[in-house]
Design a protein around this motif. Structure first.
Motif: not given
Length: 86
Positions: A44-71
């Protein structure tokens, strides 16, 4: 080869806790068990930002978008390939 995928979202005004809860309740469970997933880390960061870091052995899977009203703006995504580790 290890790949890192960074997913960063900025919450709509005052909705940071809801965005964080969405990531924990929807995005992370959707990734669990994905082929090649090595590790996840949520920040979590100032300005209500959320950062997700994922590590992969191959191609990463995509993370879905949250509901638009949260963004406050569209989600940002970056992928990196590891070139050096100490």
């Amino acid at each position: 080869m290890t790949r890192a995928h960074m997913w960063e979202a900025r919450a709509a005004e005052g909705r940071g806790p809801e965005l964080d809860a969405w990531v924990r309740g929807h995005a992370l469970p959707a990734l669990r068990g994905s082929a090649g997933l090595l590790r996840t880390e949520l920040f979590a960061a100032p300005g209500d930002r959320v950062l997700l870091i994922t590590w992969w052995a191959d191609e990463p899977s995509q993370v879905a978008d949250p509901p638009p009203e949260l963004l406050a703006r569209p989600v940002h995504r970056w992928s990196f390939t590891s070139t050096h580790v100490e």
